[in-house]
Design a protein around this motif. Structure first.
Motif, short mmCIF file in Angstrom:
data_model
loop_
_atom_site.label_atom_id
_atom_site.label_comp_id
_atom_site.label_asym_id
_atom_site.label_seq_id
_atom_site.Cartn_x
_atom_site.Cartn_y
_atom_site.Cartn_z
N HIS A 1 0.82 -1.21 0.00
CA HIS A 1 0.00 0.00 0.00
C HIS A 1 0.86 1.27 0.00
O HIS A 1 0.34 2.36 -0.29
CB HIS A 1 -0.92 0.01 1.22
N PHE A 2 2.14 1.13 0.31
CA PHE A 2 3.04 2.29 0.35
C PHE A 2 4.06 2.25 -0.79
O PHE A 2 4.91 3.14 -0.89
CB PHE A 2 3.79 2.32 1.69
N ALA A 3 3.98 1.25 -1.66
CA ALA A 3 5.00 1.06 -2.68
C ALA A 3 5.04 2.17 -3.73
O ALA A 3 6.05 2.37 -4.39
CB ALA A 3 4.80 -0.30 -3.37
N HIS A 4 3.93 2.90 -3.88
CA HIS A 4 3.89 3.96 -4.89
C HIS A 4 4.49 5.27 -4.40
O HIS A 4 4.63 6.21 -5.18
CB HIS A 4 2.43 4.21 -5.29
N LEU A 5 4.86 5.34 -3.13
CA LEU A 5 5.40 6.59 -2.56
C LEU A 5 6.90 6.65 -2.81
O LEU A 5 7.69 6.01 -2.11
CB LEU A 5 5.09 6.66 -1.07
N THR A 6 7.28 7.40 -3.81
CA THR A 6 8.69 7.48 -4.20
C THR A 6 9.44 8.62 -3.51
O THR A 6 10.67 8.61 -3.48
CB THR A 6 8.81 7.65 -5.72
N ALA A 7 8.74 9.60 -2.97
CA ALA A 7 9.40 10.74 -2.33
C ALA A 7 9.74 10.46 -0.87
O ALA A 7 10.62 11.10 -0.30
CB ALA A 7 8.53 11.99 -2.44
N GLN A 8 9.02 9.50 -0.25
CA GLN A 8 9.24 9.20 1.16
C GLN A 8 10.33 8.13 1.33
O GLN A 8 10.46 7.22 0.50
CB GLN A 8 7.96 8.70 1.83
N TRP A 9 11.08 8.27 2.43
CA TRP A 9 12.02 7.23 2.85
C TRP A 9 11.42 6.53 4.06
O TRP A 9 10.90 7.17 4.97
CB TRP A 9 13.36 7.85 3.23
N PHE A 10 11.46 5.20 4.06
CA PHE A 10 10.79 4.42 5.10
C PHE A 10 11.79 3.60 5.91
O PHE A 10 12.67 2.94 5.34
CB PHE A 10 9.76 3.47 4.48
N LEU A 11 11.61 3.63 7.21
CA LEU A 11 12.22 2.66 8.11
C LEU A 11 11.13 1.66 8.44
O LEU A 11 10.11 2.02 9.03
CB LEU A 11 12.74 3.33 9.38
N VAL A 12 11.32 0.42 8.03
CA VAL A 12 10.30 -0.62 8.18
C VAL A 12 10.78 -1.64 9.19
O VAL A 12 11.88 -2.19 9.06
CB VAL A 12 10.00 -1.30 6.83
N ARG A 13 9.94 -1.92 10.20
CA ARG A 13 10.29 -2.94 11.18
C ARG A 13 9.28 -4.07 11.12
O ARG A 13 8.07 -3.85 11.15
CB ARG A 13 10.32 -2.36 12.59
N CYS A 14 9.79 -5.30 11.03
CA CYS A 14 8.93 -6.47 10.98
C CYS A 14 9.72 -7.67 11.50
O CYS A 14 10.94 -7.60 11.68
CB CYS A 14 8.39 -6.72 9.57
N VAL A 15 9.02 -8.77 11.73
CA VAL A 15 9.65 -9.97 12.28
C VAL A 15 10.41 -10.73 11.20
O VAL A 15 11.54 -11.18 11.41
CB VAL A 15 8.61 -10.88 12.95
N ASP A 16 9.81 -10.89 10.02
CA ASP A 16 10.43 -11.60 8.91
C ASP A 16 10.65 -10.64 7.75
O ASP A 16 9.96 -9.62 7.63
CB ASP A 16 9.54 -12.76 8.45
N PRO A 17 11.59 -10.93 6.84
CA PRO A 17 11.86 -10.03 5.72
C PRO A 17 10.63 -9.83 4.84
O PRO A 17 9.89 -10.79 4.57
CB PRO A 17 12.98 -10.74 4.95
N PRO A 18 10.38 -8.61 4.38
CA PRO A 18 9.23 -8.36 3.50
C PRO A 18 9.51 -8.85 2.08
O PRO A 18 10.67 -9.06 1.70
CB PRO A 18 9.09 -6.84 3.54
N VAL A 19 8.43 -9.01 1.34
CA VAL A 19 8.55 -9.40 -0.06
C VAL A 19 7.91 -8.30 -0.91
O VAL A 19 7.00 -7.61 -0.46
CB VAL A 19 7.87 -10.76 -0.34
N PRO A 20 8.39 -8.11 -2.15
CA PRO A 20 7.82 -7.07 -3.01
C PRO A 20 6.34 -7.32 -3.27
O PRO A 20 5.88 -8.46 -3.19
CB PRO A 20 8.65 -7.20 -4.30
N PRO A 21 5.61 -6.23 -3.61
CA PRO A 21 6.09 -4.85 -3.78
C PRO A 21 6.28 -4.11 -2.46
O PRO A 21 5.47 -4.29 -1.54
CB PRO A 21 4.97 -4.21 -4.61
N VAL A 22 7.33 -3.31 -2.41
CA VAL A 22 7.65 -2.52 -1.23
C VAL A 22 8.03 -1.12 -1.68
O VAL A 22 8.32 -0.90 -2.86
CB VAL A 22 8.80 -3.14 -0.41
N PRO A 23 8.04 -0.13 -0.79
CA PRO A 23 8.49 1.21 -1.18
C PRO A 23 9.92 1.17 -1.72
O PRO A 23 10.75 0.40 -1.23
CB PRO A 23 8.40 2.00 0.13
N PRO A 24 10.23 2.00 -2.71
CA PRO A 24 11.57 1.94 -3.31
C PRO A 24 12.68 2.43 -2.40
O PRO A 24 13.83 2.02 -2.56
CB PRO A 24 11.43 2.83 -4.56
N ARG A 25 12.35 3.30 -1.47
CA ARG A 25 13.36 3.84 -0.56
C ARG A 25 13.04 3.38 0.85
O ARG A 25 12.15 3.92 1.50
CB ARG A 25 13.39 5.37 -0.64
N LEU A 26 13.74 2.36 1.31
CA LEU A 26 13.45 1.83 2.64
C LEU A 26 14.66 1.14 3.23
O LEU A 26 15.57 0.69 2.53
CB LEU A 26 12.26 0.87 2.61
#
Length: 242
Positions: free
Chosen positions: A140-165
């Protein structure tokens, strides 16, 4: 010995399993979405049931006397399946839901109904975002190209993901000091989280308050109509019909 099926791998579900043993046969059902879950006491099964029909068949086969839905507050589909299956099989159902987060003086919260709505707020809110909504909603956040994200989760995420994270793999409980240092080190401008409640992850809200950061809170889905919702393990034990 009565048989109780506990749905969910939450901390409340694990505590309830320990309290019910050995007076009950306790079967804990985990969704299997986390690679190395913390296992409760008693019997454990992992994986889905095949929808409400499969769950109803399981209840009959295992002669389950009562079901406690102690899933994550945002596991709306599983809760709906449990309600339908219990109605079909004639098995009593209780819901164990910890209270949501409570607004404190100094908080700057923006309530939204969904992850999509949370993403829509961010372009006008901050450029550097701490995203703690879990790995499954990152699309749901993958289209946001201007934002930089720090993402915390238990297991590694799989695409689609925000481009800057940047991804941090970690599991609570977290401390206020640790959350404050993390947000400062990454120059975070806003926090996005779900209203999951509980003490294991509430430290990030304390840190955001101290740093005067805006927080986007995704509200819980509505409860299933007609199903008793209890907020503590003791209330569930007292309300069990068997």
């Amino acid at each position: 010995m009565p048989t109780v099926l506990l749905l969910g791998g939450t901390g409340e579900a694990r505590r309830l399993a320990s309290v019910l043993l050995p007076a009950y046969r306790v079967i804990s059902s985990l969704a299997g979405r986390v690679a190395a879950p913390t296992l409760p006491a008693g019997e454990v099964r992992v994986g889905g049931f095949g929808g409400p029909e499969g769950l109803a068949a399981y209840l009959r086969a295992e002669r389950v006397d009562a079901v406690v839905d102690a899933t994550h507050p945002f596991a709306a589909r599983m809760s709906a399946n449990a309600a339908a299956a219990c109605a079909t099989a004639g098995v009593p159902l209780l819901v164990l839901r910890r209270p949501g987060f409570a607004l404190q003086p100094g908080d700057d919260w923006r309530h939204v109904p969904s992850l999509e709505a949370a993403a829509a707020l961010l372009p006008a809110l901050a450029e550097r975002v701490f995203l703690t909504t879990g790995r499954q909603g990152l699309a749901h956040f993958a289209h946001l190209t201007a934002q930089w994200f720090l993402v915390r989760c238990v297991d590694p995420p799989v695409p689609p993901v925000p481009p800057r994270l940047e991804v941090v793999l970690d599991r609570g409980p977290f401390t206020v000091a640790g959350e404050t240092e993390l947000m400062r080190r990454h120059d975070i401008g806003a926090l996005v989280t779900k209203d999951s409640g509980g003490e294991m992850t509430s430290a990030k809200l304390d840190a955001a308050r101290a740093l005067r950061l805006p927080v986007v809170i995704v509200d819980r889905p509505p409860a299933t109509p007609g199903v008793p919702v209890l907020s503590t393990v003791d209330e569930v034990v007292a309300a069990l019909p068997v």
